[in-house]
Every structure is written in structure tokens, then in C-alpha cells.
Design a protein around this motif. Structure first.
Motif, PDB file in Angstrom:
ATOM      1  N   ALA A  75      10.863   6.555  -2.710  1.00 33.41           N
ATOM      2  CA  ALA A  75      10.509   5.685  -1.556  1.00 33.41           C
ATOM      3  C   ALA A  75      10.184   4.212  -1.866  1.00 33.41           C
ATOM      4  N   ALA A  76       9.266   4.056  -3.032  1.00 33.46           N
ATOM      5  CA  ALA A  76       8.584   3.026  -3.282  1.00 33.46           C
ATOM      6  C   ALA A  76       9.568   2.114  -4.199  1.00 33.46           C
ATOM      7  N   ALA A  77      10.528   2.667  -4.746  1.00 36.33           N
ATOM      8  CA  ALA A  77      11.620   1.817  -5.488  1.00 36.33           C
ATOM      9  C   ALA A  77      12.617   1.254  -4.608  1.00 36.33           C
ATOM     10  N   GLY A 106       9.204  -1.287   4.388  1.00 27.94           N
ATOM     11  CA  GLY A 106       8.672  -0.014   4.110  1.00 27.94           C
ATOM     12  C   GLY A 106       8.534   0.694   5.471  1.00 27.94           C
ATOM     13  N   SER A 107       8.560  -0.103   6.670  1.00 25.30           N
ATOM     14  CA  SER A 107       8.585   0.646   7.959  1.00 25.30           C
ATOM     15  C   SER A 107      10.237   1.194   8.256  1.00 25.30           C
ATOM     16  N   ALA A 108      11.086   0.612   7.845  1.00 23.58           N
ATOM     17  CA  ALA A 108      12.469   1.037   8.008  1.00 23.58           C
ATOM     18  C   ALA A 108      12.725   2.451   7.184  1.00 23.58           C
ATOM     19  N   PHE A 114      -3.251   4.080   5.931  1.00 20.75           N
ATOM     20  CA  PHE A 114      -3.723   2.982   5.970  1.00 20.75           C
ATOM     21  C   PHE A 114      -4.993   2.715   4.904  1.00 20.75           C
ATOM     22  N   VAL A 115      -5.418   3.751   4.389  1.00 17.10           N
ATOM     23  CA  VAL A 115      -6.731   3.688   3.474  1.00 17.10           C
ATOM     24  C   VAL A 115      -6.215   2.826   2.386  1.00 17.10           C
ATOM     25  N   GLY A 116      -5.036   3.014   1.718  1.00 20.07           N
ATOM     26  CA  GLY A 116      -4.632   2.107   0.670  1.00 20.07           C
ATOM     27  C   GLY A 116      -4.425   0.790   1.092  1.00 20.07           C
ATOM     28  N   SER A 160       0.886  -1.095  -0.032  1.00 15.20           N
ATOM     29  CA  SER A 160       0.024   0.020   0.113  1.00 15.20           C
ATOM     30  C   SER A 160       0.961   1.272  -0.034  1.00 15.20           C
ATOM     31  N   PRO A 161       0.309   2.410  -0.147  1.00 15.58           N
ATOM     32  CA  PRO A 161       1.303   3.619  -0.151  1.00 15.58           C
ATOM     33  C   PRO A 161       1.916   3.675   1.336  1.00 15.58           C
ATOM     34  N   ASP A 162       1.356   3.175   2.250  1.00 14.71           N
ATOM     35  CA  ASP A 162       1.925   3.208   3.567  1.00 14.71           C
ATOM     36  C   ASP A 162       3.101   2.299   3.746  1.00 14.71           C
TER      37      ASP A 162
END
Length: 697
Positions: free
Chosen positions: A147-149, A169-171, A275-277, A107-109
Motif C-alpha cells: 500500500a505504501a509503495a 492515500g485516501s483513495a 492518526f497516531v503516526g 503517516s501510516p494512515d
């Protein structure tokens, strides 16, 4: 929900097998659309003015007294329009990210898109940069895409493990959040208002942003809709998709870029609403077995977008209904969506079956080193600790000499030196004790969970202590330090019972533990933000300093709980060093050797919670120390916890003290919280661990 929903093979099976006949898509979509329309009407009736439901209905009937139309057009329609755009963008983006990565937790998050976009926007605002060729959307897009990459690269394109994707993702999100917080503190005037915005707020001053970004988001959604058949085939696997004529890499890149563009548009309009995503497409996928054709992207993408709208508007309606329209002006809508999404993540993780490689005992080093080398390592660490501690005492906005320190110790220092050291000694002591506490707590938690990537902050214990302390601070401003410390302990204990209780039910699965902990930690951060914004919305520095961990203003009494906790907990953990060696191996070996595993786990976790609570009460929330110090100690002295414990204590104390020293000296006389520096120091090492463990498989 079948447990396999969280495994990397679940989307492939969903694409390969049609769900059993059930509710027609048109009927289900109509019901959801009707519910969303009702929410939208309720949303229009809420606000700080006297315009109510009857006035809105009259306006819809063509009866406008002049005031109603002006209020609705000026404030309520822009907020509603923002909710529609943000919900649709995040819901569709999450659905596409999950399909492309074949991971239902994407997700985006979890891909840090929101954190990257937020950092980019804050950086531009803080530095006063002008980017006419990009604009806010372009800046947010580039930050989110980068960030996503990075997250996808670290997690093996998200396909190796659900927990690995969330950990990566959290890191990255924590590191970006630390940078963002540093900029907010250093450039408070230039970034005023971006703290609450950082949690996601639908408040708008007009329709300018929505009218600018709606066509862009609409175009992205249209392209994704047209590529729905290619996305369907991607769920069958790369090889089968190529056989069927799909350009796999091109389709994946296009889909991710469009999904990030949607997320960036949402961030630009309302900030990073959390968290919507994740929740919106996950709910739709849960309903897919009962709704014919919903598993296909031609229905999945619009359904996820509609569900995203429902969640965002529902959160905003709930927020203003519970706390009132006046108070809701200051409270970010993203706080509510984060709490809801975190609960949803915990529910998903609770029912998952463990499939991630991070649960394997292979992640724990089994090597041993010689006694001479171990003694040498510990001696070097002691010398390093002494050097960092002395440097912490001598350096700062006022530079001192060793002679000044000697005079202060002997009671012969002058008033200036005494004044400086009287305030500096407790700060250095607090950093040393907090670092040692978090390091020992992390060591125990990693042994119990058999997961070298677990630590107090990531599994939610630090967040629970923070919630307990902030509740007392905001509800009873004059409460004493010991009351705050007790509240932190209670908060940590309650959260620990929730996290470990859910994780150990039906057998311990460490992947599930980490996911539940991350969800609880996110919820805790949202609750802390809510409490501070409701009670003291103008003091952003207070919130940032607490959430970032700071030794500022510490006195000797603040050191007492940490010292007591260390004196009580360290002997318990040290006495169980052999037990920890066995627990780190597997589930069966310690039982075969006669160890009472439940009792040992309870003792170790209770000691870890005590240490974490005392450190949070002492200096606030500090992340990554409980991860980096035990892992670095294990790399230096081998697998024996008899040596890991003292090495981790020394390393943790050095790390926090060094972070505090840099924070006090780098931009003196201004200061940065120690927790920000430890996050910036620890996050790269955490990323390195993930990358190395990925290459080893």
C-alpha cells in the motif's frame, strides 16, 4: 506553527537551519516521560475489576494479596504493554515517513499502510490461509508495504504536494477498506471480531504478541536511530545529500521498509489505530523551534515514539474514564485516536498555505465538443441507463423475463413475480436516484472548489449525514424514516458549515478544503463506529451495511426524499450552469463579470448538501460517485456545465445501479452493499486521475 509546516520545503529548511536556543532536550524529554509514566500508572488503575489505585500502589510497594497481582498480570499489564509498543512504533514510523517523503502529512494512515495491513490480515483470516513462514507480522508487513509503495508512486514519492499525498492515500485506503468490508460480510464467521479490531483495540489476552513483536520493533528503532545522521542529511535535498556521501535511494528504501515494519507490528498487536503516526511526530516538530536539537533525528525519533505512547495511553485512559471500563471493553481505542488525529489534521490544514497543484484551474478541462457529439453522448447514456435499470429489475436471486416485467406493469403478474418486483423496483429506484443525486452534488462541489478531485464523501458531507442518521437510529431505534432523513440533513448541514467555514476563511484554498474534509470524514466514520459499537456491538453487519451503502429493504417511501431533493436542487444548480463555468476558471473572472460569488457558492453548496443528505438517508454512505461521474462527464461532453450536469446525472445513476446489480447477483443469494461495489469501481478511476495529473506536470 508556521504555515509552511505543511509544504514540501519545510523539512528541508528545518534541517538546514538550527532552531533558536530554547528548552534543553533532556528537560523536555524528562517532562514528557514523567507525564507518560503518570498516564501509565493511571492506566493500570482502570479496568473492570475492583482493583483500584490504592491496590496498585500497594503492589508496587511489595504488598500483594494474591488477587491484585493476578488481575494486573492477566489483563492490565498486557493492555499497557500493547499501548507502549503501539504508540512507540507508530510515532517513530510517522516521523520517518515524514522525513523520507519530506511531507509533514505522511503517516501510516495517509500512506494507507494501516489499510493495507488490515486487508492482508483479514484476507488471510477469511480464506483460512496458513502462512507459517510469514506469520501475522509478515502478512501485515507485506500488505502495508504494498500500500505504501502504491501511494508514494501515485503522489510522486510524496514530494509533489501535501494534498496529493493525502488524496492518493485516501483513495487507496477507501478501496482497501471496501475490500476488507466485503470480506468481513462474506466471511462473517471466519473474521468475527475483526470489525471492532479494524478500528484499533488495545485489549489483549496475554503478553504473547507483545513479547514476540517487541524485539522486532526494538531492532527497527535501533537501526533507524543509528541512521539518524543520514536521515538528517536527506532533509537537505537529494543533491546535497549525495554530495555529502549519502546513498539517497538506499537510505530512503531502508527507512520506509523499517517504518512499514513498525506500523505492521502495531497493526498486528492492536489493529489499525488511526492518526497516531501523523499527530505524534507533527506535535514534536511543532515543538522543535523551542527545544534545542529536537529537529535532529537522533532526538526526533525517540521523542516521536514517546509522544506516540503518550497519545495512545491518553486516548485509552480518556475512553475508559468517560464511558466506563465495562463499556470501553467493546470500544476500539483507535476511535478516540482517530477523532483526535482528525481534529489535529483539520487544525494543520486550517493554517496551511496552499502549495498543491491540485488547486489550479488547469485541472478543470476547458475544451468544448460539438453539439452533435454532445447529443450523441447523452443519447447513449440514456440507452445505457435504461439497459442497466431493466437489467436491475430482471436479475437477482430470482431471474425474470421482459414479459414478467410487462405483466407486472399492466397488473397481470402472478404472486411470485409481483412479490419479487415489489421489492426489487424500490431498490433499483433508490440506486438510480442516489446515484443521480451524488453526481450532481459532486459536479457543484467541484465547480465551487475548482478542484476536480473533490466530492461529497471526501470532503466530509456524506460522513456528516451518516453521523446524523446513526445518532437517531441508535438513540431512537423505533424512529421513522422521515426522522432519520431529517437527522441526516442536519448532520450534513452542520459538517458543511464546519468544513466550508474553515476552508473559506481568509480566502478559499481548495487544497485546504480537501484536507479539512478528509479529517472531518475520518472523524465522522470514527463517531459512527463508536455509536454502533456502544449500542449494538454484536451486530457488525448492521454497521458495515450502513457504512457501505445498501439498497436492501428499500421501499417506495425511501425514494421520496431523494426525489424531492432532486426536484428542488437540480433546477437551482442547472440555472447556475454558466456561473459554474466561470467559477471553475479562477477567482477573479466571475467577479469581473458581475457575478455575486459568495451568494452563488452558498446556493450551489446548499443544493449539494441537500442532495447528499437525501442520498445518505436513502441508502447510506456511498463514495466515489460524486467524483467519478462529473469527471467522466467532463471528459465526454467538455467543459460546459449545461452538458456536464445531465451527463453526470446519467453516469451517476448508471454507476450506483450497476454496483447494486453486481452486489445482488455476483454471489446470489448472498448480497454485497452497492457502496462497496461503487468504491471498487470508482477507486481505480480516482487512482488513474491522480496518476495522469502527476504525469501532466
Amino acid at each position: 506553527m508556521p504555515p509552511a509546516i505543511l509544504t514540501r520545503s519545510a523539512p528541508a529548511r528545518a534541517g538546514a537551519h538550527a532552531p533558536r536556543p530554547g528548552v534543553r532536550p533532556a528537560l523536555a524529554g524528562g517532562l514528557l516521560a514523567a507525564a507518560t509514566a503518570i498516564l501509565a500508572l493511571v492506566h493500570l488503575t482502570q479496568g473492570t475489576s475492583t482493583v483500584d489505585a490504592a491496590d496498585i500502589l500497594g503492589l508496587l510497594a511489595g504488598n500483594d494479596d494474591g488477587t491484585t497481582g493476578a488481575v494486573v498480570a492477566a489483563s492490565r499489564i498486557p493492555r499497557l504493554a500493547a499501548g507502549l509498543l503501539v504508540g512507540a512504533a507508530l510515532g517513530a514510523a510517522g516521523a520517518v515517513m515524514q522525513s523520507v517523503s519530506r511531507n509533514a502529512l505522511a503517516s501510516p494512515d495517509t500512506l494507507a499502510v494501516n489499510a493495507g495491513a488490515h486487508l492482508a490480515v483479514v484476507t488471510v483470516a477469511a480464506l483460512g490461509l496458513q502462512v507459517p513462514l510469514l506469520g501475522a507480522v509478515g502478512v501485515a508487513f507485506l500488505g502495508g508495504l504494498a500500500a505504501a509503495a502504491l501511494v508514494l508512486a501515485l503522489s510522486g514519492a510524496g514530494q509533489s504536494s501535501s494534498v496529493r499525498l493525502v488524496l492518493a492515500g485516501s483513495a487507496i485506503a477507501l478501496a482497501f477498506s471496501a475490500l476488507t468490508s466485503a470480506l468481513l460480510l462474506l466471511f462473517s464467521q471466519e473474521t468475527r471480531g475483526l470489525f471492532a479490531w479494524g478500528s484499533g483495540s488495545l485489549g489483549q489476552s496475554g503478553l504473547e504478541k507483545v513479547t514476540l513483536l517487541a524485539p522486532l520493533a526494538g531492532a527497527a528503532l535501533l537501526v533507524l536511530f543509528l541512521k539518524s545522521r543520514s536521515l538528517d542529511l536527506l532533509t537537505l535535498g537529494d543533491d546535497q545529500a549525495r554530495v555529502l556521501g549519502i546513498n539517497v535511494r538506499g537510505t530512503q528504501v531502508l527507512a520506509i521498509v523499517l517504518a512499514v515494519l513498525l506500523a505492521a507490528a502495531a497493526v498486528t498487536v492492536a489493529g489499525p489505530i488511526g492518526f497516531v503516526g501523523l499527530a505524534a511526530p507533527a506535535i514534536v516538530r511543532l515543538a522543535a523551534p523551542r527545544i534545542t536539537g529536537l529537529h535532529r533525528h537522533v532526538a526526533l525519533i525517540p521523542a516521536s515514539a514517546l509522544m506516540g505512547i503518550f497519545l495512545v495511553l491518553g486516548a485509552d485512559v480518556l475512553l475508559r474514564a468517560v464511558i466506563g471500563a465495562e463499556s470501553a471493553v467493546e470500544v476500539p481505542t483507535g476511535v478516540i485516536t482517530t477523532v483526535f488525529g482528525a481534529v489535529f489534521l483539520v487544525a494543520l490544514a486550517h493554517r496551511m498555505r496552499s502549495d498543491g497543484p491540485t488547486r489550479d484551474a488547469a485541472g478543470v478541462s476547458l475544451r468544448t465538443v460539438g453539439a452533435a457529439r454532445s447529443a450523441g453522448v447523452l443519447l447513449v447514456l440514456v440507452v445505457l441507463l435504461a439497459a442497466v435499470g431493466v437489467a436491475g429489475l430482471l436479475l437477482g436471486d430470482a431471474k425474470l423475463l421482459l414479459g414478467d416485467l410487462a405483466n407486472w406493469v399492466s397488473g397481470q403478474a402472478g404472486p411470485v413475480v409481483s412479490s419479487v418486483l415489489d421489492t426489487r423496483v424500490p431498490r433499483v429506484g433508490a440506486a438510480l436516484l442516489a446515484g443521480a443525486s451524488l453526481a450532481v452534488a459532486g459536479t457543484a462541489i467541484q465547480a465551487v472548489t475548482r478542484n476536480p478531485l473533490a466530492e461529497p464523501a471526501i470532503i466530509g458531507v456524506s460522513g456528516g449525514a451518516g453521523v446524523g442518521a446513526v445518532i437517531v437510529i441508535t438513540a431512537v431505534p423505533l424512529a421513522g424514516f422521515w426522522t432519520v432523513s431529517a437527522a441526516a440533513g442536519i448532520g450534513a448541514a452542520v459538517v458543511s458549515l464546519v468544513v466550508f467555514g474553515l476552508s473559506f476563511r481568509g480566502g478559499m484554498q481548495t487544497d485546504r478544503l480537501v484536507l479539512i474534509g478528509i479529517g472531518v470524514s475520518a472523524a465522522a466514520t470514527a463517531v459512527i463506529t463508536l455509536l454502533i459499537v456502544l449500542t449494538d456491538p454484536w451486530n457488525e453487519s448492521k454497521a458495515l451495511t450502513w457504512l457501505s451503502g445498501s439498497t436492501y429493504g428499500r421501499s417506495l417511501q425511501h425514494l421520496v426524499p431523494m426525489a424531492v431533493a432532486l426536484l428542488v436542487a437540480v433546477p437551482v444548480i442547472a440555472a447556475l450552469h454558466r456561473t459554474q463555468d466561470l467559477l471553475a476558471l479562477d477567482e477573479d473572472t466571475p467577479r469581473l463579470l458581475g457575478i455575486r460569488v459568495p451568494r452563488a457558492r452558498l446556493l450551489l453548496l446548499a443544493a449539494a448538501v441537500l442532495l447528499t443528505a437525501s442520498s445518505v438517508a436513502g441508502i447510506g454512505v456511498v463514495g466515489f460517485v460524486g467524483l467519478v461521474a462529473p469527471h467522466a462527464a467532463r471528459a465526454l461532453v467538455g467543459a460546459s456545465h449545461r452538458l456536464i450536469l445531465p451527463a453526470a446525472m446519467l453516469l451517476g445513476a448508471v454507476l450506483v445501479c450497476l454496483g447494486d446489480l453486481i452486489g445482488r447477483t455476483a454471489i446470489a443469494p448472498a448480497q454485497l452493499p452497492a457502496g462497496l461495489l461503487t468504491a471498487l469501481l470508482g477507486a481505480p478511476y480516482f487512482v488513474y486521475l491522480l496518476f495522469r495529473s502527476r504525469l501532466s506536470r
